[in-house]
Write a protein that holds these residues in place. Structure first.
Motif, PDB file in Angstrom:
ATOM      1  N   PRO A   1       2.365  21.459 -29.987  1.00 21.98           N
ATOM      2  CA  PRO A   1       1.100  22.101 -30.115  1.00 21.98           C
ATOM      3  C   PRO A   1       1.262  23.505 -30.750  1.00 21.98           C
ATOM      4  O   PRO A   1       2.344  23.722 -30.566  1.00 21.98           O
ATOM      5  CB  PRO A   1       0.568  22.131 -28.727  1.00 21.98           C
ATOM      6  CG  PRO A   1       1.742  21.908 -27.728  1.00 21.98           C
ATOM      7  CD  PRO A   1       2.813  21.041 -28.886  1.00 21.98           C
ATOM      8  N   ALA A   2       0.126  24.096 -30.908  1.00 24.50           N
ATOM      9  CA  ALA A   2       0.090  25.561 -31.452  1.00 24.50           C
ATOM     10  C   ALA A   2       0.668  26.489 -30.405  1.00 24.50           C
ATOM     11  O   ALA A   2       1.473  27.578 -30.284  1.00 24.50           O
ATOM     12  CB  ALA A   2      -1.183  25.943 -31.740  1.00 24.50           C
ATOM     13  N   GLY A   3       0.559  26.200 -28.956  1.00 23.99           N
ATOM     14  CA  GLY A   3       0.931  26.966 -27.733  1.00 23.99           C
ATOM     15  C   GLY A   3       1.728  26.044 -27.144  1.00 23.99           C
ATOM     16  O   GLY A   3       2.596  25.339 -27.575  1.00 23.99           O
ATOM     17  N   ILE A   4       1.771  26.207 -25.749  1.00 18.84           N
ATOM     18  CA  ILE A   4       2.645  25.537 -25.008  1.00 18.84           C
ATOM     19  C   ILE A   4       2.109  24.148 -24.617  1.00 18.84           C
ATOM     20  O   ILE A   4       2.821  23.019 -24.743  1.00 18.84           O
ATOM     21  CB  ILE A   4       2.832  26.066 -23.404  1.00 18.84           C
ATOM     22  CG1 ILE A   4       2.920  27.608 -23.748  1.00 18.84           C
ATOM     23  CG2 ILE A   4       3.650  25.401 -22.697  1.00 18.84           C
ATOM     24  CD1 ILE A   4       4.401  27.994 -23.868  1.00 18.84           C
ATOM     25  N   THR A   5       0.804  23.789 -24.634  1.00 16.43           N
ATOM     26  CA  THR A   5       0.201  22.502 -24.289  1.00 16.43           C
ATOM     27  C   THR A   5      -0.984  22.311 -25.541  1.00 16.43           C
ATOM     28  O   THR A   5      -1.133  23.166 -26.136  1.00 16.43           O
ATOM     29  CB  THR A   5      -0.616  22.557 -23.101  1.00 16.43           C
ATOM     30  OG1 THR A   5      -1.557  23.482 -23.092  1.00 16.43           O
ATOM     31  CG2 THR A   5       0.372  22.488 -21.882  1.00 16.43           C
TER      32      THR A   5
END
Ligand code: GLY
Length: 295
Positions: A167-171
């Motif tokens: 994903p772009a972030g963590i989630t």
């Protein structure tokens, strides 16, 4: 198609996907809205996360755009022939609409047809996900490439480190991808030379992400309620290839700003090498597939 400017490449990509029923949407801001997980917009998919998760997009289920991106994950590579911190990503999306069997033939058509980029198929290589405990080996993608005429010695199976995006972030939404590389005019760096190494023989210009999972905070992957496609073609890299330039800095995209820097600094581009400059000559793993298309 004889491309003469970066703007023609932007227009060509958008027109190709408009002809395949996609709505053109504007680039979002490089400062993400309502997303505390990242500082900057790192990819075209980033502003579309709610729609990849199932929310209805007002422009429909097929979208295309040119997204301005800032990526710092591979900042140590910036200054080599192909990495940038700020770049533009040519992208198209299926929001629960088409999937691999449409996208891979379209990618082949855009790359190789004389009506579009007209690249030599012998100069292209492709990677697919080799499979692991989270998702199966992507034989479907490999067979779709073979059906276009791709030979097995131009097709590589690679692990999640290389062939998984997001994903772009963590989630958030993510999935296996297939990546498309130009084979440059330099010999293999060794018997194991492949798109997984950074010797410079293989340059990634585009990826098709089959975004069908959501990564959870505990690190597990669960199927999304819809199967999406997210592609990203690096504008500066692809234009560099089309122009036959040695590096992404040596096209009209950068000539204006480099000229101004030369004027202000009294130094000449390429004649005063940076003490940090280095060009790797041995195979070392690329940092991650998420860092490869454009930055
Ligand atoms: N299409 C995903 C990326 O390269 O950013």
């Amino acid at each position: 198609m004889n491309i003469q400017s970066a703007n023609e490449l932007r227009s060509l990509f958008l027109r190709f996907f408009e002809e395949k029923g996609h709505a053109r949407i504007p680039s979002a801001s490089v400062i993400p809205e309502n997303d505390p997980t990242v500082l900057f917009t790192t990819a075209g998919m980033h502003p579309l996360v709610p729609y990849l998760m199932g929310e209805k997009h007002p422009m429909g289920t097929r979208l295309t755009d040119v997204q301005k991106c800032i990526r710092t994950g591979d900042i140590d590579d910036v200054g080599d022939p192909s990495h940038l911190t700020f770049f533009e990503m040519l992208g198209n999306w299926s929001l629960g609409d088409y999937f691999k069997k449409e996208m891979i033939p379209w990618s082949w058509e855009f790359l190789t047809s004389k009506d579009w980029l007209g690249l030599d198929p012998d100069k292209l290589a492709f990677t697919v996900f080799e499979g692991d405990q989270d998702a199966p080996r992507d034989e479907e993608a490999a067979n779709l490439w073979r059906a276009q005429g791709v030979k097995d010695d131009h097709l590589f199976y690679l692990p999640k480190k290389h062939n998984w995006w997001g994903p772009a972030g963590i989630t958030g939404p993510c999935g296996p991808d297939t990546e498309m590389f130009i084979i440059r005019d330099q010999p293999p760096c060794g018997p194991d030379c492949s798109p997984a190494c950074s010797c410079g023989r293989y340059l990634e210009i585009w990826n098709d992400v089959f975004m069908q999972y959501e990564k959870q905070a505990d690190g597990t992957f669960v199927p999304l309620k819809q199967k999406n496609v997210d592609t990203g073609m690096g504008l500066e890299r692809t234009y560099c290839v089309l122009m036959g330039a040695g590096t992404v800095y040596e096209t009209e995209i950068f000539s204006g700003i480099i000229g101004k820097i030369e004027e202000l600094s009294g130094r000449k581009y390429g004649q005063d090498p940076s003490p940090f400059a280095s060009s790797p000559t041995t195979c070392v793993p690329l940092p991650s597939s998420s860092a490869t298309t454009g930055a």
